[in-house]
Design a protein around this motif. Structure first.
Motif, PDB file in Angstrom:
ATOM      1  N   ALA A  10       0.833  -1.202   0.000  1.00 31.43           N
ATOM      2  CA  ALA A  10       0.000   0.000   0.000  1.00 31.43           C
ATOM      3  C   ALA A  10       0.870   1.255   0.000  1.00 31.43           C
ATOM      4  CB  ALA A  10      -0.932  -0.009   1.213  1.00 31.43           C
ATOM      5  N   ARG A  11       1.930   1.232   0.796  1.00 33.56           N
ATOM      6  CA  ARG A  11       2.845   2.382   0.853  1.00 33.56           C
ATOM      7  C   ARG A  11       3.542   2.589  -0.498  1.00 33.56           C
ATOM      8  NH1 ARG A  11       4.075   7.248   2.126  1.00 33.56           N
ATOM      9  NH2 ARG A  11       6.266   7.588   2.485  1.00 33.56           N
ATOM     10  N   LEU A  12       3.957   1.492  -1.124  1.00 34.40           N
ATOM     11  CA  LEU A  12       4.611   1.566  -2.423  1.00 34.40           C
ATOM     12  C   LEU A  12       3.667   2.142  -3.475  1.00 34.40           C
ATOM     13  CD1 LEU A  12       7.072   0.989  -4.188  1.00 34.40           C
ATOM     14  CD2 LEU A  12       6.198  -1.327  -4.514  1.00 34.40           C
ATOM     15  N   ALA A  13       2.417   1.720  -3.453  1.00 37.72           N
ATOM     16  CA  ALA A  13       1.434   2.251  -4.395  1.00 37.72           C
ATOM     17  C   ALA A  13       1.233   3.742  -4.182  1.00 37.72           C
ATOM     18  CB  ALA A  13       0.108   1.502  -4.253  1.00 37.72           C
ATOM     19  N   LEU A  14       1.191   4.176  -2.932  1.00 33.71           N
ATOM     20  CA  LEU A  14       1.032   5.597  -2.619  1.00 33.71           C
ATOM     21  C   LEU A  14       2.235   6.408  -3.102  1.00 33.71           C
ATOM     22  CD1 LEU A  14      -0.629   7.804  -1.219  1.00 33.71           C
ATOM     23  CD2 LEU A  14       0.635   7.286   0.869  1.00 33.71           C
ATOM     24  N   VAL A  15       3.427   5.885  -2.894  1.00 31.07           N
ATOM     25  CA  VAL A  15       4.636   6.579  -3.337  1.00 31.07           C
ATOM     26  C   VAL A  15       4.656   6.692  -4.861  1.00 31.07           C
ATOM     27  CG1 VAL A  15       7.154   6.369  -3.499  1.00 31.07           C
ATOM     28  CG2 VAL A  15       6.009   6.029  -1.311  1.00 31.07           C
ATOM     29  N   ARG A  16       4.249   5.646  -5.544  1.00 31.93           N
ATOM     30  CA  ARG A  16       4.221   5.682  -7.010  1.00 31.93           C
ATOM     31  C   ARG A  16       3.232   6.727  -7.513  1.00 31.93           C
ATOM     32  NH1 ARG A  16       4.358  -0.732  -8.510  1.00 31.93           N
ATOM     33  NH2 ARG A  16       6.591  -1.003  -8.200  1.00 31.93           N
ATOM     34  N   GLN A  17       2.068   6.816  -6.894  1.00 30.46           N
ATOM     35  CA  GLN A  17       1.071   7.805  -7.312  1.00 30.46           C
ATOM     36  C   GLN A  17       1.578   9.219  -7.067  1.00 30.46           C
ATOM     37  OE1 GLN A  17      -2.391   6.781  -5.086  1.00 30.46           O
ATOM     38  NE2 GLN A  17      -3.004   5.142  -6.469  1.00 30.46           N
ATOM     39  N   THR A  18       2.204   9.433  -5.938  1.00 22.83           N
ATOM     40  CA  THR A  18       2.718  10.748  -5.590  1.00 22.83           C
ATOM     41  C   THR A  18       3.837  11.156  -6.539  1.00 22.83           C
ATOM     42  OG1 THR A  18       2.167  10.333  -3.285  1.00 22.83           O
ATOM     43  CG2 THR A  18       3.657  12.154  -3.717  1.00 22.83           C
ATOM     44  N   ALA A  19       4.722  10.229  -6.865  1.00 20.64           N
ATOM     45  CA  ALA A  19       5.830  10.533  -7.772  1.00 20.64           C
ATOM     46  C   ALA A  19       5.301  10.896  -9.151  1.00 20.64           C
ATOM     47  CB  ALA A  19       6.783   9.345  -7.849  1.00 20.64           C
ATOM     48  N   GLU A  20       4.297  10.195  -9.625  1.00 19.22           N
ATOM     49  CA  GLU A  20       3.724  10.488 -10.937  1.00 19.22           C
ATOM     50  C   GLU A  20       3.068  11.863 -10.954  1.00 19.22           C
ATOM     51  OE1 GLU A  20       3.726   8.940 -13.952  1.00 19.22           O
ATOM     52  OE2 GLU A  20       5.247   7.665 -13.058  1.00 19.22           O
ATOM     53  N   ALA A  21       2.408  12.224  -9.890  1.00 16.13           N
ATOM     54  CA  ALA A  21       1.758  13.529  -9.834  1.00 16.13           C
ATOM     55  C   ALA A  21       2.799  14.637  -9.889  1.00 16.13           C
ATOM     56  CB  ALA A  21       0.922  13.652  -8.560  1.00 16.13           C
ATOM     57  N   GLY A  22       3.914  14.457  -9.218  1.00 15.62           N
ATOM     58  CA  GLY A  22       4.992  15.440  -9.251  1.00 15.62           C
ATOM     59  C   GLY A  22       5.619  15.552 -10.622  1.00 15.62           C
ATOM     60  N   MET A  23       5.775  14.441 -11.300  1.00 15.28           N
ATOM     61  CA  MET A  23       6.358  14.461 -12.631  1.00 15.28           C
ATOM     62  C   MET A  23       5.443  15.197 -13.610  1.00 15.28           C
ATOM     63  SD  MET A  23       9.329  13.272 -12.596  1.00 15.28           S
ATOM     64  CE  MET A  23       9.632  12.993 -14.320  1.00 15.28           C
ATOM     65  N   ALA A  24       4.151  14.986 -13.482  1.00 16.94           N
ATOM     66  CA  ALA A  24       3.224  15.673 -14.383  1.00 16.94           C
ATOM     67  C   ALA A  24       3.315  17.187 -14.169  1.00 16.94           C
ATOM     68  CB  ALA A  24       1.802  15.175 -14.157  1.00 16.94           C
ATOM     69  N   THR A  25       3.428  17.601 -12.933  1.00 17.71           N
ATOM     70  CA  THR A  25       3.547  19.023 -12.633  1.00 17.71           C
ATOM     71  C   THR A  25       4.829  19.590 -13.221  1.00 17.71           C
ATOM     72  OG1 THR A  25       2.286  18.705 -10.603  1.00 17.71           O
ATOM     73  CG2 THR A  25       3.588  20.711 -10.763  1.00 17.71           C
ATOM     74  N   ALA A  26       5.927  18.862 -13.077  1.00 14.52           N
ATOM     75  CA  ALA A  26       7.203  19.317 -13.637  1.00 14.52           C
ATOM     76  C   ALA A  26       7.140  19.376 -15.161  1.00 14.52           C
ATOM     77  CB  ALA A  26       8.323  18.394 -13.186  1.00 14.52           C
ATOM     78  N   GLU A  27       6.495  18.407 -15.769  1.00 12.11           N
ATOM     79  CA  GLU A  27       6.373  18.409 -17.225  1.00 12.11           C
ATOM     80  C   GLU A  27       5.551  19.599 -17.703  1.00 12.11           C
ATOM     81  OE1 GLU A  27       4.748  14.572 -17.914  1.00 12.11           O
ATOM     82  OE2 GLU A  27       6.661  13.555 -17.587  1.00 12.11           O
ATOM     83  N   TYR A  28       4.480  19.917 -16.996  1.00 12.18           N
ATOM     84  CA  TYR A  28       3.677  21.082 -17.361  1.00 12.18           C
ATOM     85  C   TYR A  28       4.495  22.365 -17.220  1.00 12.18           C
ATOM     86  CZ  TYR A  28      -0.650  18.395 -17.595  1.00 12.18           C
ATOM     87  OH  TYR A  28      -1.620  17.512 -17.940  1.00 12.18           O
ATOM     88  N   ALA A  29       5.292  22.457 -16.184  1.00 11.21           N
ATOM     89  CA  ALA A  29       6.109  23.650 -15.971  1.00 11.21           C
ATOM     90  C   ALA A  29       7.131  23.811 -17.093  1.00 11.21           C
ATOM     91  CB  ALA A  29       6.812  23.572 -14.618  1.00 11.21           C
ATOM     92  N   ILE A  30       7.772  22.734 -17.487  1.00 11.33           N
ATOM     93  CA  ILE A  30       8.761  22.797 -18.565  1.00 11.33           C
ATOM     94  C   ILE A  30       8.082  23.161 -19.888  1.00 11.33           C
ATOM     95  CG2 ILE A  30      10.342  21.394 -19.957  1.00 11.33           C
ATOM     96  CD1 ILE A  30      11.078  19.952 -17.323  1.00 11.33           C
ATOM     97  N   ALA A  31       6.933  22.562 -20.153  1.00 10.30           N
ATOM     98  CA  ALA A  31       6.217  22.870 -21.394  1.00 10.30           C
ATOM     99  C   ALA A  31       5.770  24.333 -21.419  1.00 10.30           C
ATOM    100  CB  ALA A  31       5.015  21.949 -21.556  1.00 10.30           C
ATOM    101  N   THR A  32       5.354  24.859 -20.273  1.00  8.10           N
ATOM    102  CA  THR A  32       4.933  26.262 -20.197  1.00  8.10           C
ATOM    103  C   THR A  32       6.111  27.198 -20.446  1.00  8.10           C
ATOM    104  OG1 THR A  32       3.185  25.686 -18.637  1.00  8.10           O
ATOM    105  CG2 THR A  32       3.847  27.996 -18.719  1.00  8.10           C
ATOM    106  N   LEU A  33       7.262  26.874 -19.862  1.00  8.14           N
ATOM    107  CA  LEU A  33       8.449  27.698 -20.097  1.00  8.14           C
ATOM    108  C   LEU A  33       8.883  27.642 -21.559  1.00  8.14           C
ATOM    109  CD1 LEU A  33      10.585  26.945 -16.920  1.00  8.14           C
ATOM    110  CD2 LEU A  33       9.499  29.087 -17.544  1.00  8.14           C
ATOM    111  N   ALA A  34       8.818  26.469 -22.156  1.00 10.85           N
ATOM    112  CA  ALA A  34       9.188  26.336 -23.561  1.00 10.85           C
ATOM    113  C   ALA A  34       8.236  27.137 -24.447  1.00 10.85           C
ATOM    114  CB  ALA A  34       9.187  24.865 -23.967  1.00 10.85           C
ATOM    115  N   ALA A  35       6.947  27.080 -24.148  1.00 10.34           N
ATOM    116  CA  ALA A  35       5.963  27.829 -24.932  1.00 10.34           C
ATOM    117  C   ALA A  35       6.181  29.337 -24.785  1.00 10.34           C
ATOM    118  CB  ALA A  35       4.549  27.452 -24.502  1.00 10.34           C
TER     119      ALA A  35
END
Length: 66
Positions: A10-35
């Protein structure tokens, strides 16, 4: 023992979900800066006299054809 394994899974699943959410945020930030950078570059290019003259010439030709 099974309870510990279930808790770890359960803890591993939670960590995986949290890591993915952070990556999506970082990807949006990079795409916004590039745009924003691309928009700035286009602004500088379109403000030049050569490009402005080229665009005005195209518009004038298009208006005089009809």
């Amino acid at each position: 023992m099974n309870r510990r394994i279930a808790a770890l899974r359960a803890r591993l699943a939670l960590v995986r979900q949290t890591a993915e959410a952070g990556m999506a945020t970082a990807e949006y930030a990079i795409a916004t800066l590039a745009a924003a950078g691309f928009a700035g570059l286009l602004y500088v290019i379109l403000r030049s006299d050569q490009v402005r003259g080229f665009l005005v010439n195209i518009i004038n030709q298009a208006l005089t054809v009809g």
